[in-house]
Structures are given as C-alpha cells and as structure tokens.
Design a protein around this motif. Structure first.
Motif, short mmCIF file in Angstrom:
data_model
loop_
_atom_site.label_atom_id
_atom_site.label_comp_id
_atom_site.label_asym_id
_atom_site.label_seq_id
_atom_site.Cartn_x
_atom_site.Cartn_y
_atom_site.Cartn_z
N ALA A 142 0.82 -1.21 0.00
CA ALA A 142 0.00 0.00 0.00
C ALA A 142 0.85 1.26 0.00
O ALA A 142 0.82 2.04 0.94
CB ALA A 142 -0.94 -0.01 1.19
N ILE A 158 1.79 5.78 3.03
CA ILE A 158 1.26 4.47 3.34
C ILE A 158 0.06 4.66 4.26
O ILE A 158 0.21 5.26 5.34
CB ILE A 158 2.33 3.61 4.05
CG1 ILE A 158 3.57 3.45 3.16
CG2 ILE A 158 1.76 2.25 4.44
CD1 ILE A 158 4.79 2.91 3.89
N GLN A 179 -4.98 -0.30 3.39
CA GLN A 179 -3.78 -0.91 2.80
C GLN A 179 -4.16 -2.03 1.83
O GLN A 179 -3.58 -2.13 0.75
CB GLN A 179 -2.83 -1.43 3.88
CG GLN A 179 -2.10 -0.32 4.59
CD GLN A 179 -0.80 -0.78 5.22
OE1 GLN A 179 -0.23 -1.81 4.85
NE2 GLN A 179 -0.31 0.01 6.16
#
Length: 138
Positions: free
Chosen positions: A43, A51, A58
C-alpha cells in the motif's frame, strides 16, 4: 529489458521500493501465451508517497496496485492463476476485512490462493502484501 524473450518492467505510475527488482516479469510460454508474474504489491500511494495506516485501506491500495500492474501487462483479473497474500500479525478482524475486499476485487474469480501470517514486511508500516501470477493468451 528483455532476456531471451522475457521482459521485466514497471508501470510508470508505480514507484519501486528498491532498485533491485521490477514490478512485472513477462515470460513466453508458447508462441501465443506468456506467464505474467507480479512482485508483491503493498500500500504505497504513488501520488503522495504515503502508506495508509488502516489495514483495510492498505488492502484496497495494494489491490489497486495489482490492477495497475495487470493493466500494464495487458492482463485482466480473470487471467490470474495464483495468488499469495501476506498479513502482518493477522487477527480475525484483519482476516475478515481481507476476505471481503479481496472477494470484491476478484469478482467471483477464484484461483489458488495462499495466505501467510508474517511478523513483518519490507517496511514496518506495511500490514499487507499480495503477489500475483497470471497467464496471458493472445
């Protein structure tokens, strides 16, 4: 880059986490088909270089990155023949979240799939990673 018909490349919209690999490898199997292998997708938001902190976000972003790689290779979800998924410190909630998001992404396509609980991934912030193999026939 090509090696005896095999090509390795990266979609322009996905950054590599490290210069030691490519996101995609395309290997001829016969004159009319090729094996597409996609490196573990995590991700990492290419636009913001961030992130997401939540597990669900994610998973969604890693799946979107898989789709970007499939598109770059000329493949579709139904071309996928094998999947490996990694979850850091897996919990029942994470498992259920992944099942729902992955099922929606695959839209009824059910290739062999391995799920592995791991202690960590390439960066401590990553909670999920997915590898995909596909066969593309022309």
């Amino acid at each position: 880059m090509s090696y005896s018909g095999r090509q390795v490349f990266n979609p322009e919209s996905l950054p590599s986490l490290h210069p030691s690999y490519s996101h995609i490898s395309s290997t001829p199997l016969q004159p009319t088909s090729k094996l597409i292998t996609i490196a573990g997708q995590v991700a990492l938001d290419a636009a913001t270089n961030t992130i997401p902190s939540s597990f669900g976000d994610q998973v969604e972003l890693a799946l979107a990155n898989v789709k970007t790689c499939l598109d770059a290779a000329g493949a579709k979800i139904t071309d996928i023949i094998n999947v490996r998924q990694y979850i850091v410190n897996i919990t029942e909630h994470d498992y259920a979240t992944r099942v729902a998001l992955y099922g929606k992404f695959m839209d009824g396509h059910k290739p062999p799939n391995t799920l592995v609980g791991v202690q960590g991934l390439a960066k401590k912030e990553f909670l999920f990673e997915i590898e995909v193999m596909a066969v593309l026939s022309s």
